[in-house]
Write a protein that holds these residues in place. Structure first.
Motif, PDB file in Angstrom:
ATOM      1  N   VAL A  14     -55.677  -4.274 -76.252  1.00 50.73           N
ATOM      2  CA  VAL A  14     -54.657  -3.083 -76.635  1.00 50.73           C
ATOM      3  C   VAL A  14     -55.221  -1.806 -76.812  1.00 50.73           C
ATOM      4  O   VAL A  14     -54.795  -0.792 -76.244  1.00 50.73           O
ATOM      5  N   SER A  15     -56.251  -1.558 -77.873  1.00 50.20           N
ATOM      6  CA  SER A  15     -56.780  -0.474 -77.974  1.00 50.20           C
ATOM      7  C   SER A  15     -57.189   0.255 -76.980  1.00 50.20           C
ATOM      8  O   SER A  15     -56.911   1.376 -76.649  1.00 50.20           O
ATOM      9  N   ILE A  16     -58.130  -0.361 -75.982  1.00 47.67           N
ATOM     10  CA  ILE A  16     -58.847   0.359 -74.845  1.00 47.67           C
ATOM     11  C   ILE A  16     -57.764   0.739 -73.886  1.00 47.67           C
ATOM     12  O   ILE A  16     -57.627   1.794 -73.394  1.00 47.67           O
ATOM     13  N   VAL A  17     -56.612  -0.402 -73.687  1.00 43.32           N
ATOM     14  CA  VAL A  17     -55.639   0.033 -72.649  1.00 43.32           C
ATOM     15  C   VAL A  17     -54.621   1.102 -73.095  1.00 43.32           C
ATOM     16  O   VAL A  17     -54.691   2.090 -72.202  1.00 43.32           O
ATOM     17  N   THR A  18     -54.422   1.255 -74.435  1.00 38.67           N
ATOM     18  CA  THR A  18     -53.432   2.256 -74.666  1.00 38.67           C
ATOM     19  C   THR A  18     -54.461   3.600 -74.899  1.00 38.67           C
ATOM     20  O   THR A  18     -53.931   4.709 -74.397  1.00 38.67           O
ATOM     21  N   ALA A  19     -55.481   3.704 -75.071  1.00 37.90           N
ATOM     22  CA  ALA A  19     -56.493   4.770 -75.199  1.00 37.90           C
ATOM     23  C   ALA A  19     -56.708   5.409 -73.830  1.00 37.90           C
ATOM     24  O   ALA A  19     -56.532   6.634 -73.658  1.00 37.90           O
ATOM     25  N   LEU A  20     -56.731   4.377 -72.775  1.00 32.97           N
ATOM     26  CA  LEU A  20     -56.749   4.944 -71.282  1.00 32.97           C
ATOM     27  C   LEU A  20     -55.282   5.811 -71.117  1.00 32.97           C
ATOM     28  O   LEU A  20     -55.353   6.591 -70.344  1.00 32.97           O
ATOM     29  N   GLY A  21     -54.396   4.995 -71.489  1.00 29.16           N
ATOM     30  CA  GLY A  21     -53.079   5.242 -71.247  1.00 29.16           C
ATOM     31  C   GLY A  21     -52.517   6.708 -71.754  1.00 29.16           C
ATOM     32  O   GLY A  21     -52.106   7.487 -71.013  1.00 29.16           O
ATOM     33  N   LYS A  26     -49.136  10.428 -66.630  1.00 27.79           N
ATOM     34  CA  LYS A  26     -48.518  11.882 -66.317  1.00 27.79           C
ATOM     35  C   LYS A  26     -47.723  12.442 -67.131  1.00 27.79           C
ATOM     36  O   LYS A  26     -47.705  13.585 -67.458  1.00 27.79           O
ATOM     37  N   ASN A  27     -46.664  11.619 -67.662  1.00 27.33           N
ATOM     38  CA  ASN A  27     -45.611  12.008 -68.638  1.00 27.33           C
ATOM     39  C   ASN A  27     -46.276  12.252 -69.892  1.00 27.33           C
ATOM     40  O   ASN A  27     -46.617  11.279 -70.650  1.00 27.33           O
ATOM     41  N   PRO A  28     -46.156  13.418 -70.633  1.00 27.93           N
ATOM     42  CA  PRO A  28     -46.770  13.577 -72.049  1.00 27.93           C
ATOM     43  C   PRO A  28     -46.119  12.639 -73.016  1.00 27.93           C
ATOM     44  O   PRO A  28     -46.787  12.345 -73.939  1.00 27.93           O
ATOM     45  N   VAL A  29     -44.706  12.575 -72.838  1.00 29.38           N
ATOM     46  CA  VAL A  29     -43.965  11.740 -74.062  1.00 29.38           C
ATOM     47  C   VAL A  29     -44.866  10.118 -73.682  1.00 29.38           C
ATOM     48  O   VAL A  29     -44.988   9.359 -74.993  1.00 29.38           O
ATOM     49  N   ASN A  30     -45.149   9.845 -72.602  1.00 36.26           N
ATOM     50  CA  ASN A  30     -45.405   8.429 -72.300  1.00 36.26           C
ATOM     51  C   ASN A  30     -47.065   8.395 -73.246  1.00 36.26           C
ATOM     52  O   ASN A  30     -47.528   7.497 -73.828  1.00 36.26           O
ATOM     53  N   MET A  67     -47.748  11.559 -85.566  1.00 34.38           N
ATOM     54  CA  MET A  67     -47.097  11.322 -84.369  1.00 34.38           C
ATOM     55  C   MET A  67     -45.770  11.753 -84.205  1.00 34.38           C
ATOM     56  O   MET A  67     -45.148  11.959 -83.193  1.00 34.38           O
ATOM     57  N   VAL A  68     -44.918  11.795 -85.269  1.00 39.60           N
ATOM     58  CA  VAL A  68     -43.727  12.054 -85.204  1.00 39.60           C
ATOM     59  C   VAL A  68     -43.507  13.468 -84.893  1.00 39.60           C
ATOM     60  O   VAL A  68     -42.672  14.055 -83.915  1.00 39.60           O
ATOM     61  N   LEU A  69     -44.616  14.199 -85.546  1.00 41.53           N
ATOM     62  CA  LEU A  69     -44.412  15.897 -85.228  1.00 41.53           C
ATOM     63  C   LEU A  69     -45.002  16.070 -83.779  1.00 41.53           C
ATOM     64  O   LEU A  69     -44.433  16.898 -83.058  1.00 41.53           O
ATOM     65  N   PHE A  70     -45.828  15.182 -83.291  1.00 40.13           N
ATOM     66  CA  PHE A  70     -46.507  15.329 -81.908  1.00 40.13           C
ATOM     67  C   PHE A  70     -45.247  15.097 -80.896  1.00 40.13           C
ATOM     68  O   PHE A  70     -44.834  15.879 -80.059  1.00 40.13           O
ATOM     69  N   LEU A  76     -39.203  18.783 -77.325  1.00 41.22           N
ATOM     70  CA  LEU A  76     -38.645  20.231 -77.292  1.00 41.22           C
ATOM     71  C   LEU A  76     -39.371  21.099 -76.448  1.00 41.22           C
ATOM     72  O   LEU A  76     -38.587  21.861 -75.841  1.00 41.22           O
ATOM     73  N   LEU A  77     -40.763  20.657 -75.801  1.00 40.12           N
ATOM     74  CA  LEU A  77     -41.072  21.634 -74.559  1.00 40.12           C
ATOM     75  C   LEU A  77     -40.562  21.394 -73.629  1.00 40.12           C
ATOM     76  O   LEU A  77     -40.246  22.317 -72.592  1.00 40.12           O
ATOM     77  N   ASN A  78     -39.845  20.179 -73.208  1.00 38.26           N
ATOM     78  CA  ASN A  78     -39.193  19.802 -71.973  1.00 38.26           C
ATOM     79  C   ASN A  78     -40.124  20.119 -70.741  1.00 38.26           C
ATOM     80  O   ASN A  78     -40.012  20.830 -70.008  1.00 38.26           O
ATOM     81  N   LEU A  79     -41.319  19.485 -70.638  1.00 36.54           N
ATOM     82  CA  LEU A  79     -42.247  19.641 -69.668  1.00 36.54           C
ATOM     83  C   LEU A  79     -41.839  19.013 -68.404  1.00 36.54           C
ATOM     84  O   LEU A  79     -41.159  17.651 -68.283  1.00 36.54           O
TER      85      LEU A  79
END
Lengths: 165, 347
Positions: A14-21, A26-30, A67-70, A76-79
């Motif tokens: 899980v750690s490695i897959v999410t770190a790669l994710g 491409k989507n910053p929220v993801n 992470m909440v602040l991130f 809010l940036l609406n990328l």
């Protein structure tokens, strides 16, 4: 295979897959959401090492606050991919080369460093809050106080900078 | 019998306990929706729901059935995965907190002792604090994924409100922890069983915790993230069917859990006055203790409802001013006084 090993393998995957994710999606929220799951699996690793206080602090500070602040800022940036400026190719190559160099250096250090092996079965109690508190407030009280002053000055600095219009 | 090094009986005991805690939280939350309307009716001099079953007791089932059979709409421009993740996360975090609360003392069956607490971890309070902090993700992700400006505004409001009030909540808890010297909820209850309730020593701390609990649960007068007359309904504006139901339901579970937490931390948990003098022993005392905890919890839930139907909603700047300029300094003063008193007593 013991239960410890099975859980460890699942958590590591899980750690490695999410770190790669975090770096691939491409989507910053993801990206941010993957980073949250990554922090969660690291918290679970701490629990496996019986470092309960470290685990819960990682949980509260990283997952609950930072992470909440991130997420807050990125939402809010609406990328949009259409509005995003195209990066130049040489910038990508430079990034890949410098990133690879950093990876080489870190691997080199880790290879030569002597890693004290941690026995998972004889659980050490140093991570429990009472023992950790005793060490922090008796043995390492001066560095602890100095770092807290550092944090305080950083906080005050951030407020002062934020107030200046 | 063991499997992979786990005692299967132990696993069965824990699974049963987890299911019981989950079921109780869900049923209590269900009847909170009924209770809320009955209390509202009583306060506003109406009757409240009385059509479904005797005293309207089947009303929550009717509501649930209605929500399940409503048409489910996911907006075209919404982010599908995250839109579904939002209410799921809200429910998940609401249900996770009950694991560390001591619902009672131990029950004895023959030779086995069953503790009525799923996990007595020695960082119990911090765990609850962490999970409460996660609760904001459900609101934020749901609000953002709806792709609606009102939902996004509400999500941002919710996030900043919960982060701001978490600080004051943590500071008021620190004073309590200085007093008890432990983070384990079970030990805190046992200390109160032997002496006075913590609210006697920490009246200001309890008051601050209570206010912060209202803000963390998004309850009136701090229900800014769902202010219907400003935001058309708030972060769950685009939600329909049971997904909307889950958001609302998670709020009631949070209210139940925070009521139980306040009863545990400040009002003696499952202990009650003269508990060890009345001469009952073993299982009966445990069951009476559970009853006492539920009574205290229900009193707090009633208080939550009473405040909702009495006080008007705060304005957003008032909310932030109260959180940062009143509650945090008060919590700091409370912490200083507690520390000074402890030092004075020790010397």
């Amino acid at each position: 295979m013991s239960l410890h090993e099975i859980i460890f393998i699942i958590l590591s995957v899980v750690s490695i897959v999410t770190a790669l994710g975090v770096i691939i999606s491409k989507n910053p929220v993801n990206s941010v959401l993957s980073l949250i799951v990554l922090f969660f699996s690291i918290t679970c690793h701490y629990v496996m090492l019986n470092a309960q206080f470290l685990a819960i602090v990682n949980f509260i500070v990283y997952m609950g606050a930072i992470m909440v602040l991130f997420l807050f800022v990125i939402m809010l940036l609406n990328l949009n991919s259409e509005l995003e400026p195209q990066k130049r190719n040489w910038l990508k190559y430079a990034g890949a080369v410098s990133g690879g160099a950093l990876l080489l250096v870190i691997t080199g250090i880790l290879r030569s460093a002597s890693m004290a092996s941690l026995d998972m079965n004889t659980a050490s109690d140093i991570g429990l809050i009472k023992n950790l508190g005793n060490v922090l407030f008796k043995q390492y009280v001066v560095p602890f106080e100095i770092s807290s002053i550092l944090f305080l000055s950083a906080m005050i600095g951030a407020v002062v900078l934020g107030k200046k219009d | 019998m063991t499997f992979l090094g786990i005692d299967l009986l132990f696993a069965l005991e824990k699974i049963l306990l987890i299911s019981a805690v989950l079921a109780v939280s869900l049923v209590v939350a269900m009847y909170c929706t009924w209770g809320e309307r009955k209390v509202a009716g009583w306060i506003q001099d109406r009757i409240g729901p009385d059509r479904a079953g005797p005293l309207g007791l089947l009303q929550p089932l009717a509501d649930g059935g209605k929500l399940f059979f409503k048409e489910e709409i996911i907006p075209t421009n919404a982010n599908r995965g995250l839109f579904i993740l939002g209410p799921s996360l809200a429910m998940l975090t609401a249900c996770m907190t009950g694991a560390v609360l001591p619902w009672g003392d131990t029950l004895t069956f023959g030779n086995t002792q069953v503790s009525l607490q799923v996990a007595d971890i020695n960082v119990g309070i911090l765990y609850i604090f962490g999970v409460v902090g996660l609760g904001v993700y459900g609101i934020m992700i749901g609000g953002w994924a709806s792709n609606n400006k009102f939902s996004l505004l509400a999500a941002v409001r919710g996030a900043s409100q919960i982060i701001s009030y978490e600080l004051a909540m943590g500071l008021s808890l620190i004073a309590l922890l200085m007093l008890t010297g432990t983070l384990s909820l079970k030990e805190i209850v046992e200390q109160q069983r032997a002496g006075y309730w913590n609210v006697v020593y920490q009246p200001l701390g309890f008051f601050l915790f209570l206010i912060c609990a209202f803000a963390e649960c998004n309850r009136a007068p701090f229900d800014l993230p769902e202010a219907e007359n400003e935001l058309n309904g708030g972060y769950h504006l685009e939600y329909s069917s049971m997904k909307l139901g889950f958001f609302l339901f998670a709020e009631y579970i949070n209210m139940f859990i925070s009521s139980a937490l306040m009863a545990t931390l400040y009002f003696g948990g499952y202990s009650f006055p003269y508990m060890d003098q009345i001469g009952l022993d073993g299982n009966w005392l445990t069951i009476l203790g559970m009853g006492a905890l539920f009574f205290k919890t229900i009193c707090f839930i009633f208080f939550f409802m009473w405040v909702r139907w009495t006080l008007p909603r705060f304005r957003y700047d008032q909310l932030m001013k109260l959180g940062w300029k009143v509650l945090i300094p008060l919590a700091l003063v409370n912490m200083l006084i507690t520390g000074a008193l402890i030092l004075w007593q020790q010397s």
